[in-house]
Write a protein that holds these residues in place. Structure first.
Motif, PDB file in Angstrom:
ATOM      1  N   ALA A 153    -122.603 -40.752   9.803  1.00 46.00           N
ATOM      2  CA  ALA A 153    -121.148 -40.653   9.674  1.00 46.00           C
ATOM      3  C   ALA A 153    -120.428 -41.388  10.793  1.00 46.00           C
ATOM      4  O   ALA A 153    -119.212 -41.588  10.712  1.00 46.00           O
ATOM      5  CB  ALA A 153    -120.720 -39.188   9.647  1.00 46.00           C
ATOM      6  N   TYR A 154    -121.168 -41.815  11.817  1.00 41.77           N
ATOM      7  CA  TYR A 154    -120.548 -42.626  12.866  1.00 41.77           C
ATOM      8  C   TYR A 154    -120.105 -43.983  12.329  1.00 41.77           C
ATOM      9  O   TYR A 154    -119.355 -44.703  12.997  1.00 41.77           O
ATOM     10  CB  TYR A 154    -121.522 -42.814  14.041  1.00 41.77           C
ATOM     11  N   TYR A 198    -128.157 -31.959   9.419  1.00 44.40           N
ATOM     12  CA  TYR A 198    -127.345 -32.914   8.667  1.00 44.40           C
ATOM     13  C   TYR A 198    -126.656 -33.949   9.548  1.00 44.40           C
ATOM     14  O   TYR A 198    -126.565 -35.120   9.192  1.00 44.40           O
ATOM     15  CB  TYR A 198    -126.314 -32.134   7.848  1.00 44.40           C
ATOM     16  N   TYR A 199    -126.154 -33.543  10.711  1.00 44.37           N
ATOM     17  CA  TYR A 199    -125.396 -34.436  11.583  1.00 44.37           C
ATOM     18  C   TYR A 199    -125.982 -34.481  12.991  1.00 44.37           C
ATOM     19  O   TYR A 199    -126.499 -33.477  13.490  1.00 44.37           O
ATOM     20  CB  TYR A 199    -123.946 -33.957  11.730  1.00 44.37           C
ATOM     21  N   SER A 246    -122.020 -38.578  15.133  1.00 45.89           N
ATOM     22  CA  SER A 246    -121.384 -38.545  13.817  1.00 45.89           C
ATOM     23  C   SER A 246    -120.255 -37.521  13.784  1.00 45.89           C
ATOM     24  O   SER A 246    -119.174 -37.783  13.232  1.00 45.89           O
ATOM     25  CB  SER A 246    -122.414 -38.229  12.737  1.00 45.89           C
ATOM     26  N   ILE A 247    -120.482 -36.368  14.383  1.00 49.25           N
ATOM     27  CA  ILE A 247    -119.429 -35.355  14.464  1.00 49.25           C
ATOM     28  C   ILE A 247    -118.233 -35.899  15.243  1.00 49.25           C
ATOM     29  O   ILE A 247    -117.069 -35.728  14.852  1.00 49.25           O
ATOM     30  CB  ILE A 247    -119.953 -34.070  15.128  1.00 49.25           C
ATOM     31  N   SER A 286    -119.859 -38.095   3.734  1.00 52.24           N
ATOM     32  CA  SER A 286    -120.766 -37.077   4.269  1.00 52.24           C
ATOM     33  C   SER A 286    -120.150 -35.683   4.236  1.00 52.24           C
ATOM     34  O   SER A 286    -120.820 -34.696   3.912  1.00 52.24           O
ATOM     35  CB  SER A 286    -121.189 -37.437   5.696  1.00 52.24           C
ATOM     36  N   ASP A 314    -129.509 -36.344   9.357  1.00 50.36           N
ATOM     37  CA  ASP A 314    -129.062 -37.393  10.285  1.00 50.36           C
ATOM     38  C   ASP A 314    -128.123 -38.386   9.604  1.00 50.36           C
ATOM     39  O   ASP A 314    -128.275 -39.604   9.701  1.00 50.36           O
ATOM     40  CB  ASP A 314    -130.263 -38.149  10.875  1.00 50.36           C
TER      41      ASP A 314
END
Length: 357
Positions: A229-230, A265-266, A270-271, A242, A226
């Motif tokens: 990356a946002y 992971y994401y 975030s993506i 990331s 998690d």
């Protein structure tokens, strides 16, 4: 000004093609002129040298570093050299080949490399100089030379061994003591450095170093999930922290293990953030223009990660599409920001286009 307009026009025409298209010789020639110009240009310069006394505080960049003194800073000079080597390998008939060879041959002199190596450890803080960003690019340069079939590459490779071996010894000594990763989006990013070091160790068959790198990579990143990356990027990032970690894990895990790891992971937001184009408000600003570099490094990470994702993973296609978009949008900007971008951005573009799937 007319020359700049013509160059931009050539880039725009090239970038309207799919970013999967390899560089052509015409564009390679244009790009090669950037490091060819800056490698012997001593000023402007940012030495990052921590002085011990009045005597060494007064030394010129070329007195501190007889090879990598140009291109504003040591690491940019190193990856400028790498870029010229790779372009010679890809395009051996470049019209300015003789000029490139002359510049590189002047750099790859054993006595100069011995003096470069002696800098590390000569002053109070010099053992940590360029750790690990410059170290990583130095190994990438060594890796490129080692793979070159032309005798001139092998000659240069042998000449730089005093510096290569010094960096390897420093890195092997440092890794056991590195307790935490550096997750910054700029030079000290740990995952970036370890990824390039892994490539070098794999090529050289250095199993002990490979084991060190793999062990640290798993220690630092295997339990990550998690990732926020946002919140990326910071205002002067040229790396996604990331994505760099994922690009490293793609190397150290097999495909099945990597896909299992990546599923946790994401999250989607975030993506979404990672696939959004960075806004570069002022390309004349030496820090803000870093965000063009972020587009290139995101592109190479997304290409690399995508190649390892299973066909059923929806991010496989999305990352490849985003990678193409970053390259298409950013390639025309390389000549559009002054020396703050010109002294290094072309190397990032070449890596994204030549070194990733």
């Amino acid at each position: 000004m007319k020359k700049v307009i013509v160059l931009l026009g050539l880039f725009c025409a090239a970038c309207n093609l799919s970013a999967q298209t390899k560089l052509n010789q015409e564009i390679a020639l244009k790009l090669s002129r950037m490091p060819l110009h800056c490698i012997p240009s001593e000023f402007p310069n940012k030495t990052s040298h921590l002085s011990d006394s009045v005597a060494d505080a007064r030394l010129l960049p070329s007195e501190l570093h007889p090879v990598f003194y140009g291109c504003l800073d040591w690491h940019s000079s190193v990856h400028g050299h790498w870029m010229l080597v790779r372009l010679l390998q890809e395009y051996p008939q470049l019209p300015n080949r003789d000029s490139i060879i002359a510049v590189l041959d002047n750099s790859f002199q054993r006595d100069k490399m011995e003096r470069e190596a002696s800098y590390f450890g000569k002053y109070t803080a010099s053992n940590t100089y360029e750790r690990t960003y410059g170290w990583a690019w130095l190994l990438k340069l060594d890796e490129a030379l080692a793979s070159g079939k032309d005798p001139v590459f092998q000659k240069w490779h042998q000449s730089m061994q005093p510096l290569t071996q010094k960096i390897i010894s420093l890195w092997k000594a440092y890794l056991p003591k590195q307790t935490y990763p550096n997750r910054t989006g700029v030079h000290p990013n740990t995952a970036f450095g370890l990824a390039f070091a892994y490539d070098w160790a794999k090529q050289q068959g250095d199993t002990a170093f490979l084991h060190q790198i793999s062990t640290k990579a798993k220690e630092f990143y295997f339990g990550n999930s998690d990732m926020p990356a946002y919140l990326e990027p910071d205002g002067s990032d040229f790396f996604s922290p990331s994505l760099m970690a994922a690009d490293l894990m793609k190397r150290v895990l097999d495909k099945k293990a990597f896909n299992t790891w990546f599923e946790q992971y994401y999250k989607t937001r975030s993506i979404d953030r990672l696939c959004a184009m960075p806004v570069v408000s002022d390309r004349s600003d030496y820090q803000t223009v870093h965000l063009d570099g972020l587009s290139f490094s995101r592109a190479w990470c997304m290409r690399s990660i995508s190649s390892q994702l299973s066909d059923r993973n929806p991010y496989k296609v999305r990352f490849k599409t985003a990678s193409d978009a970053f390259l298409n949008a950013t390639l025309p900007q390389i000549f559009n920001g002054g020396y703050g971008g010109e002294h290094w951005l072309a190397s990032f573009a070449i890596y994204a286009l030549l070194e990733t799937p």
